[in-house]
Design a protein around this motif. Structure first.
Motif, short mmCIF file in Angstrom:
data_model
loop_
_atom_site.label_atom_id
_atom_site.label_comp_id
_atom_site.label_asym_id
_atom_site.label_seq_id
_atom_site.Cartn_x
_atom_site.Cartn_y
_atom_site.Cartn_z
N GLY A 238 0.80 -1.21 0.00
CA GLY A 238 0.00 0.00 0.00
C GLY A 238 0.83 1.26 0.00
N SER A 239 0.14 2.39 0.11
CA SER A 239 0.80 3.69 0.05
C SER A 239 0.32 4.58 1.18
CB SER A 239 0.50 4.39 -1.28
OG SER A 239 1.00 3.64 -2.38
N LEU A 240 1.19 5.48 1.58
CA LEU A 240 0.86 6.55 2.51
C LEU A 240 1.59 7.80 2.08
CD1 LEU A 240 1.13 4.84 6.03
CD2 LEU A 240 -0.96 5.69 4.96
N ARG A 241 1.02 8.94 2.44
CA ARG A 241 1.70 10.20 2.17
C ARG A 241 1.83 10.95 3.49
NH1 ARG A 241 -0.38 15.73 -0.74
NH2 ARG A 241 1.58 16.33 -1.77
N LEU A 242 3.05 11.16 3.92
CA LEU A 242 3.30 11.91 5.13
C LEU A 242 3.46 13.39 4.79
CD1 LEU A 242 5.92 9.64 6.94
CD2 LEU A 242 3.43 9.50 6.97
N SER A 243 2.97 14.22 5.69
CA SER A 243 3.13 15.66 5.55
C SER A 243 3.76 16.21 6.82
CB SER A 243 1.78 16.34 5.34
OG SER A 243 1.15 15.89 4.17
N CYS A 244 4.51 17.27 6.67
CA CYS A 244 5.10 17.95 7.81
C CYS A 244 4.95 19.45 7.60
CB CYS A 244 6.57 17.58 7.96
SG CYS A 244 7.44 18.50 9.25
N ALA A 245 4.14 20.06 8.44
CA ALA A 245 3.90 21.49 8.35
C ALA A 245 4.79 22.21 9.36
CB ALA A 245 2.44 21.80 8.63
N ALA A 246 5.39 23.29 8.92
CA ALA A 246 6.34 24.01 9.77
C ALA A 246 5.89 25.44 10.02
CB ALA A 246 7.71 24.04 9.11
N SER A 247 6.17 25.90 11.21
CA SER A 247 5.94 27.31 11.52
C SER A 247 7.20 28.09 11.18
CB SER A 247 5.62 27.46 13.00
OG SER A 247 6.75 27.09 13.78
N GLY A 248 7.12 29.41 11.21
CA GLY A 248 8.33 30.19 10.99
C GLY A 248 8.43 30.73 9.59
N SER A 249 9.29 31.73 9.42
CA SER A 249 9.38 32.42 8.15
C SER A 249 10.59 32.02 7.32
CB SER A 249 9.45 33.94 8.41
OG SER A 249 10.56 34.23 9.24
N ALA A 250 11.44 31.18 7.86
CA ALA A 250 12.67 30.82 7.14
C ALA A 250 12.60 29.44 6.51
CB ALA A 250 13.86 30.90 8.09
N PHE A 251 11.41 28.91 6.40
CA PHE A 251 11.24 27.53 5.91
C PHE A 251 11.94 27.32 4.59
CE2 PHE A 251 9.12 23.48 5.71
CZ PHE A 251 8.89 23.27 4.37
N ASP A 252 11.84 28.30 3.68
CA ASP A 252 12.37 28.09 2.34
C ASP A 252 13.90 28.12 2.29
OD1 ASP A 252 11.65 31.44 1.01
OD2 ASP A 252 12.57 30.75 2.87
N THR A 253 14.53 28.36 3.42
CA THR A 253 15.99 28.32 3.47
C THR A 253 16.51 27.03 4.09
OG1 THR A 253 16.22 29.31 5.67
CG2 THR A 253 16.00 30.81 3.80
N TYR A 254 15.61 26.20 4.58
CA TYR A 254 16.02 25.03 5.33
C TYR A 254 16.22 23.79 4.47
CZ TYR A 254 14.57 27.40 9.66
OH TYR A 254 14.44 28.26 10.70
N VAL A 255 17.26 23.04 4.80
CA VAL A 255 17.35 21.65 4.35
C VAL A 255 16.40 20.85 5.25
CG1 VAL A 255 18.85 19.63 4.11
CG2 VAL A 255 19.72 21.92 3.59
N LEU A 256 15.61 20.00 4.64
CA LEU A 256 14.59 19.25 5.37
C LEU A 256 14.81 17.75 5.21
CD1 LEU A 256 11.52 21.25 4.03
CD2 LEU A 256 12.64 21.58 6.24
N GLY A 257 14.33 17.00 6.17
CA GLY A 257 14.51 15.56 6.06
C GLY A 257 13.43 14.77 6.75
N TRP A 258 13.31 13.53 6.32
CA TRP A 258 12.46 12.54 6.98
C TRP A 258 13.38 11.44 7.52
CZ3 TRP A 258 7.43 13.00 8.12
CH2 TRP A 258 6.67 13.92 7.41
N PHE A 259 13.18 11.12 8.76
CA PHE A 259 13.95 10.08 9.43
C PHE A 259 12.97 9.09 10.05
CE2 PHE A 259 18.19 12.02 9.30
CZ PHE A 259 17.85 13.30 8.88
N ARG A 260 13.46 7.90 10.36
CA ARG A 260 12.57 6.93 11.00
C ARG A 260 13.34 6.13 12.03
NH1 ARG A 260 11.48 2.80 5.89
NH2 ARG A 260 13.57 1.83 5.83
N GLN A 261 12.60 5.63 12.98
CA GLN A 261 13.19 4.79 14.01
C GLN A 261 12.22 3.68 14.35
OE1 GLN A 261 14.53 6.79 17.58
NE2 GLN A 261 16.00 5.16 17.98
N ALA A 262 12.69 2.46 14.19
CA ALA A 262 11.90 1.29 14.54
C ALA A 262 12.33 0.83 15.94
CB ALA A 262 12.13 0.17 13.52
N PRO A 263 11.46 0.12 16.63
CA PRO A 263 11.81 -0.35 17.99
C PRO A 263 13.10 -1.15 17.99
CG PRO A 263 9.48 -0.66 17.57
CD PRO A 263 10.09 -0.23 16.27
N GLY A 264 14.00 -0.79 18.88
CA GLY A 264 15.25 -1.52 19.00
C GLY A 264 16.29 -1.18 17.96
#
Length: 131
Positions: free
Chosen positions: A16-42
């Motif tokens: 299947g599929s999912l789409r994750l979104s991440c909304a950010a506050s602040g005015s400098a968003f367009d200058t940021y390097v952004l990332g998605w990370f994950r952590q599984a148990p253990g």
């Protein structure tokens, strides 16, 4: 201070599929390097996918290449992670991160933007893939 709020996680069957979104506050968003990370148990946290401020540079973990796509909409202060062909091993808590800063590793500056130090982190969203 930047507040990051993830959404879109959930339970899905393998394939299947999912789409994750991440909304950010602040005015400098367009200058940021952004990332998605994950952590599984253990397991240690791992970089899944990252994107430069312009979107011109992206990075993907080998395990998700060809299945996941990262994108950003600077007008909406939002970064997305489209996840297709999900596998049980994708089960983890997924975190959004912002303001990646290059860091020195072993005497050399990291070229992989997912290896940057990130200053801001979201609370995480759970993704569970059943086989």
């Amino acid at each position: 201070q930047v507040l990051l709020v993830e959404s879109g996680g959930g339970a899905v069957e393998a394939g299947g599929s999912l789409r994750l979104s991440c909304a950010a506050s602040g005015s400098a968003f367009d200058t940021y390097v952004l990332g998605w990370f994950r952590q599984a148990p253990g397991k240690e946290r791992e970089g899944v996918s990252c994107i430069s401020w312009s979107g011109a540079t992206t990075s993907y973990a080998d395990s998700v290449k060809g299945r996941f796509t990262i994108s950003r909409d600077n007008a909406k202060n939002t970064v997305y992670l489209q996840m297709n062909s999900l596998k049980s091993e994708d089960t983890a808590t997924y975190y959004c991160a912002a303001d990646g800063i290059p860091k020195e590793i072993g005497g050399s500056w990291s070229l992989d933007i997912c290896q940057y130090d990130y200053n801001y982190w979201g609370q995480g969203t759970q993704v569970t893939v059943s086989s």
